[in-house]
Design a protein around this motif. Structure first.
Motif, short mmCIF file in Angstrom:
data_model
loop_
_atom_site.label_atom_id
_atom_site.label_comp_id
_atom_site.label_asym_id
_atom_site.label_seq_id
_atom_site.Cartn_x
_atom_site.Cartn_y
_atom_site.Cartn_z
N VAL A 1 -21.22 9.17 -15.23
CA VAL A 1 -21.14 8.26 -14.10
C VAL A 1 -20.85 9.06 -12.85
N GLU A 2 -21.53 8.73 -11.76
CA GLU A 2 -21.33 9.46 -10.52
C GLU A 2 -19.89 9.27 -10.04
N PRO A 3 -19.14 10.36 -9.81
CA PRO A 3 -17.73 10.23 -9.38
C PRO A 3 -17.56 9.42 -8.10
N PHE A 4 -18.52 9.51 -7.21
CA PHE A 4 -18.43 8.77 -5.96
C PHE A 4 -18.38 7.26 -6.21
N VAL A 5 -19.20 6.79 -7.16
CA VAL A 5 -19.19 5.37 -7.50
C VAL A 5 -17.84 4.98 -8.09
N VAL A 6 -17.30 5.83 -8.97
CA VAL A 6 -16.00 5.57 -9.58
C VAL A 6 -14.92 5.49 -8.50
N ALA A 7 -14.97 6.41 -7.51
CA ALA A 7 -13.98 6.41 -6.44
C ALA A 7 -14.04 5.13 -5.62
N ILE A 8 -15.25 4.66 -5.33
CA ILE A 8 -15.41 3.43 -4.54
C ILE A 8 -14.87 2.22 -5.32
N LEU A 9 -15.23 2.12 -6.60
CA LEU A 9 -14.74 1.00 -7.40
C LEU A 9 -13.23 1.06 -7.57
N THR A 10 -12.69 2.27 -7.67
CA THR A 10 -11.23 2.43 -7.75
C THR A 10 -10.56 1.96 -6.46
N ALA A 11 -11.17 2.30 -5.32
CA ALA A 11 -10.63 1.85 -4.03
C ALA A 11 -10.60 0.33 -3.95
N VAL A 12 -11.65 -0.31 -4.46
CA VAL A 12 -11.70 -1.78 -4.47
C VAL A 12 -10.58 -2.34 -5.35
N ALA A 13 -10.38 -1.75 -6.54
CA ALA A 13 -9.35 -2.23 -7.46
C ALA A 13 -7.95 -2.03 -6.88
N VAL A 14 -7.72 -0.87 -6.29
CA VAL A 14 -6.40 -0.60 -5.69
C VAL A 14 -6.13 -1.56 -4.53
N ALA A 15 -7.16 -1.82 -3.73
CA ALA A 15 -7.01 -2.76 -2.62
C ALA A 15 -6.66 -4.16 -3.12
N ALA A 16 -7.24 -4.55 -4.26
CA ALA A 16 -6.95 -5.87 -4.83
C ALA A 16 -5.51 -5.97 -5.30
N LEU A 17 -4.97 -4.87 -5.85
CA LEU A 17 -3.61 -4.87 -6.39
C LEU A 17 -2.57 -4.48 -5.35
N LEU A 18 -2.90 -3.49 -4.52
CA LEU A 18 -1.96 -2.96 -3.52
C LEU A 18 -2.64 -2.84 -2.16
N PRO A 19 -2.92 -3.96 -1.51
CA PRO A 19 -3.58 -3.89 -0.20
C PRO A 19 -2.69 -3.26 0.85
N ALA A 20 -3.29 -2.47 1.71
CA ALA A 20 -2.52 -1.83 2.80
C ALA A 20 -2.11 -2.90 3.81
N GLY A 21 -0.89 -2.79 4.29
CA GLY A 21 -0.40 -3.74 5.29
C GLY A 21 0.53 -3.06 6.27
N GLY A 22 0.85 -3.76 7.35
CA GLY A 22 1.79 -3.25 8.33
C GLY A 22 1.36 -1.95 8.97
N GLY A 23 2.30 -1.00 9.04
CA GLY A 23 2.02 0.29 9.67
C GLY A 23 0.99 1.09 8.92
N VAL A 24 0.95 0.94 7.59
CA VAL A 24 -0.05 1.65 6.78
C VAL A 24 -1.45 1.20 7.15
N ALA A 25 -1.61 -0.12 7.29
CA ALA A 25 -2.93 -0.65 7.66
C ALA A 25 -3.35 -0.19 9.05
N THR A 26 -2.38 -0.16 9.98
CA THR A 26 -2.69 0.31 11.34
C THR A 26 -3.11 1.78 11.33
N GLY A 27 -2.34 2.59 10.62
CA GLY A 27 -2.68 4.01 10.53
C GLY A 27 -4.01 4.25 9.85
N LEU A 28 -4.28 3.45 8.80
CA LEU A 28 -5.55 3.57 8.09
C LEU A 28 -6.72 3.18 8.99
N SER A 29 -6.51 2.15 9.82
CA SER A 29 -7.56 1.72 10.74
C SER A 29 -7.90 2.83 11.73
N TRP A 30 -6.86 3.44 12.31
CA TRP A 30 -7.10 4.55 13.24
C TRP A 30 -7.75 5.74 12.53
#
Length: 335
Positions: free
Chosen positions: A20-49
Motif C-alpha cells: 500500500v502506498e505510504p502516502f495513502v496510509v498517512a492521509i487516512l491516518t490523518a483523517v482517523a486522528v482528526a476524528a478522534l483528536l481534532p485540533a482545537g484552540g491554539g493548536v488549530a490556529t498554529g496549524l492553520s498558519w
C-alpha cells in the motif's frame, strides 16, 4: 537509435501491487486522528498558519522544479498535449456536471462541490509518468503533459470551480481570486524565476522535498477534517453518501479511461500516445487539489470538498497500476 529519456520516478517498479502506498496510509491516518483528536484552540490556529505557509512553499518548489527546455520540446506534439488538456479540463468537468445532476439529491452540498472540484483538478505528475513508463507509452510526452496540466491548473481550476459551482452555496467565495494570487500564483512565479539558480538543486533533491510536499498535504488533511469534526459537519455524512461519492469516483475513472483510450484512434494516434493520454487524462492531483481547496473554499466546507478527492486518489492508483502492468506485458498490443 539513441536519445535521452527523462528519468522515470518509481514506486518499487509496480505501485500498490506490492504494498500500500505510504502516502495513502498517512492521509487516512490523518483523517482517523482528526476524528478522534481534532485540533482545537491554539493548536488549530498554529496549524492553520503552518499549512498556509506550507502551501506557499509547496507552490514555490513546484515553480523552481520546472525545466523549461523539456516543456518547450514536448509541446511540439500538439495533438497529444491538446488531447490531454481536453480530457482534463473539458471531458472531466462535463462528466462532473452530469454526475452532480444525477446524484446531487443524495449528497450534502459540500460533497457535491467536492465532486465538481475533483472534476476541475489538474493531472498528477509522478504517477502519470510512472504508469506511462510501465505501459510503454510516450514518457517525454507524459512528463510535459502532466507538467503543463499542473501549471495551467493554477489558473484554470479556480475558474472551472467558479463556473461549475457558481450557483452552489459551497462554491469558492469572493476572496478566492485574491488568495489564489497571493498564496499560490505568486510563490509559483517566484519559484519559476528562482529556478534559474536553484532549479538544478531542487531537482537533485526531489526525494527530501517530496517528503516536505507530502507532510504539508497530510497537515492540510488533518486541519480540514479537524475543523469539520469540531463543527459537527461529519455527523451529517452517512455511509450511503460515502458510497455514492465512491460510485462517482468509479464512474469518472472508468469513463475517462475508456474515452481517452479509444477516441484518439479517430485521428490515428499510435499506441504510445494513447497510453499517455489515458493515464495523464484520467489521473487527478491530490497534491495540488487539497492545498488549493483550503484556499478556494470556506473553512466550514473544506473537509467535505476534500473527501471526493481523497477517495479518488487510491482508486486511480490501484486501477491504473493494474492497467499499466497488463499493458506493459503486451507492449505490441494495438487494440
Amino acid at each position: 537509435m539513441t536519445g535521452s529519456v527523462p528519468r522515470v520516478p518509481r514506486w518499487s517498479d509496480v505501485p500498490v501491487l506490492r504494498r500500500v502506498e505510504p502516502f495513502v496510509v498517512a492521509i487516512l491516518t490523518a483523517v482517523a486522528v482528526a476524528a478522534l483528536l481534532p485540533a482545537g484552540g491554539g493548536v488549530a490556529t498554529g496549524l492553520s498558519w503552518g499549512t498556509t505557509v506550507g502551501v506557499g512553499v509547496l507552490f514555490f518548489v513546484y515553480g523552481a522544479r520546472m525545466a523549461p527546455a523539456e516543456a518547450v520540446a514536448g509541446l511540439r506534439n500538439w495533438r497529444l498535449q491538446g488531447a490531454v488538456a481536453a480530457t482534463t479540463y473539458v471531458v472531466f468537468p462535463l462528466l462532473g456536471l452530469l454526475l452532480s445532476l444525477l446524484v446531487g439529491r443524495f449528497l450534502d452540498d459540500g460533497l457535491v462541490a467536492g465532486v465538481l472540484f475533483l472534476a476541475a483538478l489538474p493531472s498528477t505528475v509522478q504517477s502519470c509518468v510512472v504508469f506511462t513508463a510501465m505501459a510503454h507509452g510516450n514518457v517525454p510526452g507524459a512528463v510535459v503533459s502532466a507538467t503543463v496540466s499542473n501549471l495551467a491548473g493554477i489558473g484554470v481550476t479556480p475558474l472551472l470551480a467558479a463556473l461549475l459551482l457558481g450557483s452552489a452555496g459551497a462554491g469558492p467565495d469572493g476572496g478566492a481570486v485574491g488568495r489564489i494570487l497571493l498564496q499560490l500564483l505568486v510563490p509559483f512565479l517566484v519559484g519559476l524565476l528562482a529556478g534559474r539558480w536553484i532549479g538544478p538543486w531542487v531537482r537533485a533533491h526531489r526525494g527530501p522535498l517530496t517528503l516536505l510536499d507530502r507532510a504539508v498535504i497530510v497537515g492540510v488533511v488533518y486541519a480540514a477534517f479537524s475543523r469539520g469534526v469540531r463543527q459537527g459537519v461529519w455527523r451529517e455524512v452517512g455511509v450511503g453518501e460515502v458510497a455514492v461519492v465512491l460510485g462517482c469516483a468509479a464512474v469518472f475513472l472508468a469513463a475517462v479511461l475508456a474515452l481517452a483510450w479509444w477516441v484518439p484512434r479517430l485521428w490515428g494516434a499510435g499506441r504510445a500516445d494513447r497510453v499517455t493520454i489515458a493515464f495523464c487524462g484520467s489521473n487527478k492531483s491530490l497534491a495540488t487539489g487539497l492545498p488549493m481547496a483550503t484556499v478556494l473554499f470556506d473553512p466550514h466546507v473544506v473537509g467535505l470538498v476534500a473527501l471526493p478527492v481523497i477517495l479518488y486518489h487510491p482508486l486511480q492508483i490501484t486501477v491504473c497500476s493494474v492497467l499499466a502492468t497488463r499493458l506493459g506485458r503486451a507492449p505490441l498490443l494495438q487494440g
